[in-house]
Design an enzyme around this catalytic site. Structure first.
Site, PDB file in Angstrom:
ATOM      1  N   THR A   9      14.659   6.167   3.830  1.00  9.43           N
ATOM      2  CA  THR A   9      13.648   6.616   4.807  1.00  9.43           C
ATOM      3  C   THR A   9      12.332   5.904   4.486  1.00  9.43           C
ATOM      4  O   THR A   9      12.290   5.073   3.575  1.00  9.43           O
ATOM      5  CB  THR A   9      13.423   8.138   4.725  1.00  9.43           C
ATOM      6  OG1 THR A   9      12.730   8.426   3.514  1.00  9.43           O
ATOM      7  CG2 THR A   9      14.729   8.910   4.764  1.00  9.43           C
ATOM      8  N   CYS A  10      11.283   6.266   5.224  1.00  6.50           N
ATOM      9  CA  CYS A  10       9.983   5.629   4.966  1.00  6.50           C
ATOM     10  C   CYS A  10       9.473   5.930   3.562  1.00  6.50           C
ATOM     11  O   CYS A  10       8.731   5.153   2.984  1.00  6.50           O
ATOM     12  CB  CYS A  10       8.946   6.139   5.966  1.00  6.50           C
ATOM     13  SG  CYS A  10       9.280   5.615   7.630  1.00  6.50           S
ATOM     14  N   GLY A  31       7.198   1.857  20.074  1.00 11.05           N
ATOM     15  CA  GLY A  31       8.422   1.997  19.286  1.00 11.05           C
ATOM     16  C   GLY A  31       9.073   3.323  19.604  1.00 11.05           C
ATOM     17  O   GLY A  31       8.428   4.239  20.126  1.00 11.05           O
ATOM     18  N   ARG A  57      11.444   7.103   0.820  1.00 10.47           N
ATOM     19  CA  ARG A  57      12.354   7.076  -0.324  1.00 10.47           C
ATOM     20  C   ARG A  57      13.534   6.145  -0.068  1.00 10.47           C
ATOM     21  O   ARG A  57      13.965   5.962   1.069  1.00 10.47           O
ATOM     22  CB  ARG A  57      12.847   8.476  -0.669  1.00 10.47           C
ATOM     23  CG  ARG A  57      13.732   9.132   0.391  1.00 10.47           C
ATOM     24  CD  ARG A  57      14.151  10.539  -0.018  1.00 10.47           C
ATOM     25  NE  ARG A  57      12.993  11.417  -0.053  1.00 10.47           N
ATOM     26  CZ  ARG A  57      12.523  11.959  -1.159  1.00 10.47           C
ATOM     27  NH1 ARG A  57      13.110  11.755  -2.308  1.00 10.47           N
ATOM     28  NH2 ARG A  57      11.467  12.747  -1.097  1.00 10.47           N
TER      29      ARG A  57
END
Lengths: 356, 276
Positions: free
Chosen positions: A61-62, A200, A64
């Protein structure tokens, strides 16, 4: 009760987790890691060839990058760590932050805490559970998981739900959307009248747009490289869609910009933002940069009337009321520790039965 | 003077109420704050009326009176615009400024030096000019407070440390909008005052010193420049707020040499007796 080291000796298969996360790696380092993580197909191929590595799942993820695994050999760290440090090396320098936990129940406890949002940058947030579920599904599709990880991950999801339902860990302002909406209302007089652009279609950005939508923001526009995805999301939000190659020309019309693309670098540089600010007669503009690597040049924050908040900034604000929830966090940790221990015993018992 | 003391106590009470409610996290009742200011305003009006009756003119003879008159003007404008803009939390800043000013006035009794109003007898037009000019300072004082509030909010947002204490401050755009409205009000009052003053000067040139002229014109031009720069978007956001603060301080400091006691004019007996 035996200590975990003794238990590990009895168990043929042992559990481990390698983790690089927001606790040790700052935003810039995580940006580099994210770029390396995007090329992790190569890493997955290498992991398949590691002897003794029976099961594994990668959570990316962003905030981890984590590798959970089951091994049946004891020297796994000597073989895996050099591979990981090389993969994540920044400009040739190995990353020392790749930490391994081979204390078995500690690995389970860590996963439980991650799923419950206790280890999140914004303690108590719920998005991480969906991200771990997706990562686990991908691992199942890759057939890299087995009986042990299946059991542990399913228990982790159950525990996360239990914690969410039975404790007050999620109480208060813990979502990025809430924080962003509150910050926006300190800049603009009426949030409802603000024009919002979502660049996005990432999950975190989309959730933020939903939060603003729930706060009755009337005008939301979506732009992303995947036009079809933008259109389907716009339909759900009652939003407008803008072609990705046109959004910069119309940027000055928007008050709040949520950026969450997967672009490898900044899509909005200082020069562009300067031009936009001139076009809008220096009316304030609020940028919420949820991308990693960042979509907006951080230097633009120095411009007058430009407010840029990235993931770390918003998390820090969300955790401002952490003090009030400290006792609840400790209660959750205690509950999770006992649940992790029980799960570990179950996995161990099951492993012994299989061995017999 | 009793009226002044009572109004000062009420403003301190308003400040304490705002601070205690903020500390406890409870919302400040708009009406409660408004009523306190309204009662304080009535007592301050009583004080100014009493002084005006004694000096038979607009009571602007020394620093104490000038500051009291500016405070009165500021509170009056706040009471008028408060319901319009729902600026409950502005009460905290006004109460703090009034408490600070009153504290200084009481701490330095010399600021309330007696003066003889009979030495400078004035016409109704001059009184009107003076009271309008000081009334415009009340508007500028509010604009100064809005600029302070703006900068606190702006700094907390740019420093990315939006401490909960600043969370209650109004949004930046609202502060800027109200600040512009009050600046226009103050500017119009000041220019009407200048017009009235000029009219009087044309009829009786000898009564106005060059020093007074230079200071008055400078302050007017500073506020004109500020207003034009803001309306043409040449000066916005924090720069506008900073300049608003600087110009107000310059304007207030410039009052010192203009006041009769500040200009070391002889003090009289009538005012002295009343002050005591």
């Amino acid at each position: 009760m035996q200590d975990s080291k003794d238990n590990k000796l009895e168990l043929k298969e042992s559990l481990f987790v390698y983790s690089i996360n927001h606790h040790d790696a700052d935003l810039e380092m995580r940006e580099q890691l994210k770029l390396a993580a995007d090329t992790q197909d190569k890493l997955k191929s290498s992991l398949r060839e590691v002897s003794g590595l029976k099961e594994w799942t990668i959570i990316d993820t962003c905030n981890r990058w984590e590798l959970y695994g089951v091994v049946d050999q004891e020297d796994i760290d000597e073989r895996l760590k050099p591979m990981l440090t090389e993969h994540f090396s920044m400009n040739g320098n190995p990353i020392d932050e790749v930490m391994m936990t081979d204390n078995e129940s500690a690995m389970i406890r860590h996963l439980f805490e991650v799923c419950s949002g206790l280890d999140s940058q914004m303690v108590g947030e719920t998005e991480i559970l969906g991200q771990v579920k997706s990562a686990f599904e991908r691992a199942q599709e890759d057939k890299s998981t087995g009986a042990n990880l299946n059991r542990i991950f399913n228990k982790a999801f159950q525990t996360a739900k239990w914690v969410r339902t039975n404790t007050e860990i999620g109480k208060g302002q813990v979502s990025i959307g809430n924080v962003a909406a509150n910050l926006g209302s300190r800049i603009f007089e009426d949030l409802k009248e603000c024009r919002v652009l979502l660049i996005g279609s990432g999950e975190v950005g989309t959730n933020t747009a939903y939060s603003l939508h729930n706060r009755a923001v009337k005008s939301i526009t979506i732009t992303s490289r995947n036009f079809d995805k933008s259109r389907s999301l716009a339909k759900e939000l009652g939003a407008a869609v803008l072609e990705f190659d046109q959004f910069k020309d119309q940027l000055h019309d928007f008050d709040i910009v949520i950026a969450c693309t997967a672009a490898p670098g900044a899509i909005l540089d200082l020069k562009t933002i300067k031009k936009v600010m001139r076009q809008r007669s220096f009316k304030p503009m609020f940028f919420i940069d949820l991308a990693l690597p960042r979509d907006i040049d951080p230097k633009a924050h120095k411009l007058s009337q430009v407010f840029i908040y990235n993931l770390d900034d918003i998390s820090a604000i969300a955790n401002e009321n952490l003090e009030n929830r400290k006792s609840e966090i400790q209660r959750c940790r205690d509950i999770i520790a006992s649940k992790a221990w029980v799960t570990w015993l179950e996995v161990m018992r099951r492993s012994r039965l299989i061995k017999r | 003077m009793q009226f002044h003391y009572i109004s000062a106590v009420l403003f301190v009470f308003a400040l304490v109420m705002h601070l205690l409610l903020r500390r406890s996290g409870r919302p400040v009742l708009w009406l409660g704050s408004y009523i306190l200011f309204a009662i304080g305003f009535i007592f301050l009006t009583g004080y100014l009326y009493e002084r005006g009756s004694v000096v038979r003119a607009c009571p602007l003879g020394n620093t104490f009176e000038i500051v009291s008159f500016i405070s009165w003007s500021g509170v009056l404008i706040y009471l008028l615009i408060g319901p319009l803009f729902r600026m409950t939390h502005m009460g905290l800043f006004i109460a703090a400024l009034l408490t600070l000013c009153n504290g200084l006035l009481y701490a330095f009794p010399g600021l309330n030096a007696p003066y003889d109003h009979l030495l400078n007898p004035s016409t109704t037009w001059i009184e009107f000019h003076a009271s309008l000019a000081i009334f415009s300072y009340g508007a500028f004082a509010l604009q100064f407070l809005l600029a302070v509030m703006y900068l606190l909010q702006y700094q907390s947002l740019t420093a990315k440390k939006p401490h909960s204490f600043f969370e209650f401050l109004p949004p930046l755009l609202k502060l800027e909008r109200i600040s512009l409205v009050i600046l226009v009000v103050g500017f119009l009052l000041l220019y009407i005052s200048l017009f009235v003053g000029s009219f009087t000067w044309f009829t009786d040139q000898g009564d106005v010193s060059i020093k007074k002229w230079v200071i008055s014109i400078t302050v007017c031009l500073l506020y004109l420049g500020l207003l034009v720069a803001r309306l043409t978007h040449r000066l916005i956001a924090d720069k506008f707020a900073w300049l608003s603060i600087v110009i107000f301080l310059v304007a207030v400091i410039s009052l010192i040499p203009l006041s009769p006691t500040g200009a070391s004019e002889p003090a009289g007996t009538v005012a002295s007796q009343v002050s005591e």
